[in-house]
Scaffold this motif. Structure first.
Motif, PDB file in Angstrom:
ATOM      1  N   GLN A 176       6.878   0.030   6.072  1.00  0.00           N
ATOM      2  CA  GLN A 176       6.121  -0.324   4.877  1.00  0.00           C
ATOM      3  C   GLN A 176       5.239   0.831   4.430  1.00  0.00           C
ATOM      4  O   GLN A 176       5.134   1.106   3.237  1.00  0.00           O
ATOM      5  CB  GLN A 176       5.274  -1.573   5.129  1.00  0.00           C
ATOM      6  CG  GLN A 176       4.742  -2.229   3.891  1.00  0.00           C
ATOM      7  CD  GLN A 176       3.468  -1.596   3.348  1.00  0.00           C
ATOM      8  OE1 GLN A 176       2.701  -0.976   4.065  1.00  0.00           O
ATOM      9  NE2 GLN A 176       3.265  -1.749   2.063  1.00  0.00           N
ATOM     10  N   LEU A 195       8.308  -6.143   1.514  1.00  0.00           N
ATOM     11  CA  LEU A 195       7.650  -5.028   2.189  1.00  0.00           C
ATOM     12  C   LEU A 195       6.832  -4.151   1.251  1.00  0.00           C
ATOM     13  O   LEU A 195       6.189  -3.212   1.692  1.00  0.00           O
ATOM     14  CB  LEU A 195       8.691  -4.162   2.907  1.00  0.00           C
ATOM     15  CG  LEU A 195       9.430  -4.815   4.056  1.00  0.00           C
ATOM     16  CD1 LEU A 195      10.451  -3.853   4.636  1.00  0.00           C
ATOM     17  CD2 LEU A 195       8.464  -5.272   5.131  1.00  0.00           C
ATOM     18  N   THR A 217       8.587   2.232   1.590  1.00  0.00           N
ATOM     19  CA  THR A 217       8.430   1.518   0.320  1.00  0.00           C
ATOM     20  C   THR A 217       7.717   2.339  -0.733  1.00  0.00           C
ATOM     21  O   THR A 217       7.781   2.022  -1.908  1.00  0.00           O
ATOM     22  CB  THR A 217       7.684   0.189   0.515  1.00  0.00           C
ATOM     23  OG1 THR A 217       6.424   0.465   1.125  1.00  0.00           O
ATOM     24  CG2 THR A 217       8.478  -0.752   1.402  1.00  0.00           C
ATOM     25  N   TYR A 252       3.209  -7.299   0.465  1.00  0.00           N
ATOM     26  CA  TYR A 252       3.094  -7.099   1.899  1.00  0.00           C
ATOM     27  C   TYR A 252       1.649  -7.306   2.350  1.00  0.00           C
ATOM     28  O   TYR A 252       1.389  -7.953   3.358  1.00  0.00           O
ATOM     29  CB  TYR A 252       3.583  -5.707   2.291  1.00  0.00           C
ATOM     30  CG  TYR A 252       3.531  -5.466   3.778  1.00  0.00           C
ATOM     31  CD1 TYR A 252       4.525  -5.973   4.596  1.00  0.00           C
ATOM     32  CD2 TYR A 252       2.493  -4.760   4.362  1.00  0.00           C
ATOM     33  CE1 TYR A 252       4.493  -5.776   5.962  1.00  0.00           C
ATOM     34  CE2 TYR A 252       2.439  -4.555   5.721  1.00  0.00           C
ATOM     35  CZ  TYR A 252       3.445  -5.060   6.518  1.00  0.00           C
ATOM     36  OH  TYR A 252       3.403  -4.874   7.870  1.00  0.00           O
TER      37      TYR A 252
END
Length: 189
Positions: free
Chosen positions: A181, A140, A185, A145
């Motif tokens: 995300q 992620l 993250t 990602y």
């Protein structure tokens, strides 16, 4: 029998020293070197785990979010930390396993096993499991990602558009992952 009564007449400190010296002379005894190497390797693994966020943020600041360097370095440090813990544990387990003399009684084996237990506690086991599961979060993080995971998820959503219930679930899951995300993250290092 004379040996036992003679050792009982010694003061406690001398008796303890004599007992330790006799124990160290036995061929099946755990060597201090193996024990200290195993603990040192585990200590280095923990140190790497503690320093990883600091290294990740400093490399991220230098190279930016779109660079693969912070991502790869952080993943490498996580893997090295896990490897250090696993290797240190294996060294301790192997050195403890070499302590069992052939022909010992069941009682002496149970006593030795309890004295030299190198098992993880339930709290340590759950921490190690959480660290392994955290490796999935690398999917992620940018740039992984952006380059791989997002495209894969978009394909899954597009391929499930013809199934009524499944298309709604996959779209919902994709939106949730996209939100995670974009926020989580970057907050979590």
């Amino acid at each position: 029998n004379d040996r036992c009564t003679a050792s009982r007449n010694l003061p406690n400190f001398q008796w303890h020293q004599q007992w330790q010296q006799q124990l160290q002379q036995l061929p099946w005894c755990l060597s201090q070197r193996d024990n200290s190497i195993g603990h040192s390797v585990m200590w280095v693994g923990e140190l790497i785990h503690v320093l990883r966020p600091l290294v990740y943020v400093s490399v991220l600041k230098r190279y930016g979010l779109s660079s693969w360097r912070p991502w790869v370095l952080s993943l490498a440090l996580d893997l090295a930390s896990g490897y250090g813990l696993h290797t240190g544990r294996a060294i301790l387990t192997q050195s403890h396993a070499s302590r069992w003399p052939s022909g010992s009684t069941l009682f002496s084996l149970a006593l030795l096993r309890s004295l030299s237990s190198s098992r993880w506690s339930p709290g340590e086991q759950s921490e190690l499991l959480a660290r392994r599961l955290q490796l999935l979060r690398y999917l992620l993080r940018s740039p992984c990602y952006d380059a791989i995971t997002r495209r894969l998820l978009q394909r899954v959503v597009a391929s499930s558009h013809w199934v009524p219930l499944l298309s709604g679930l996959t779209r919902f899951a994709y939106d949730m992952i996209e939100g995670m995300q974009s926020y989580y993250t970057y907050v979590e290092s």
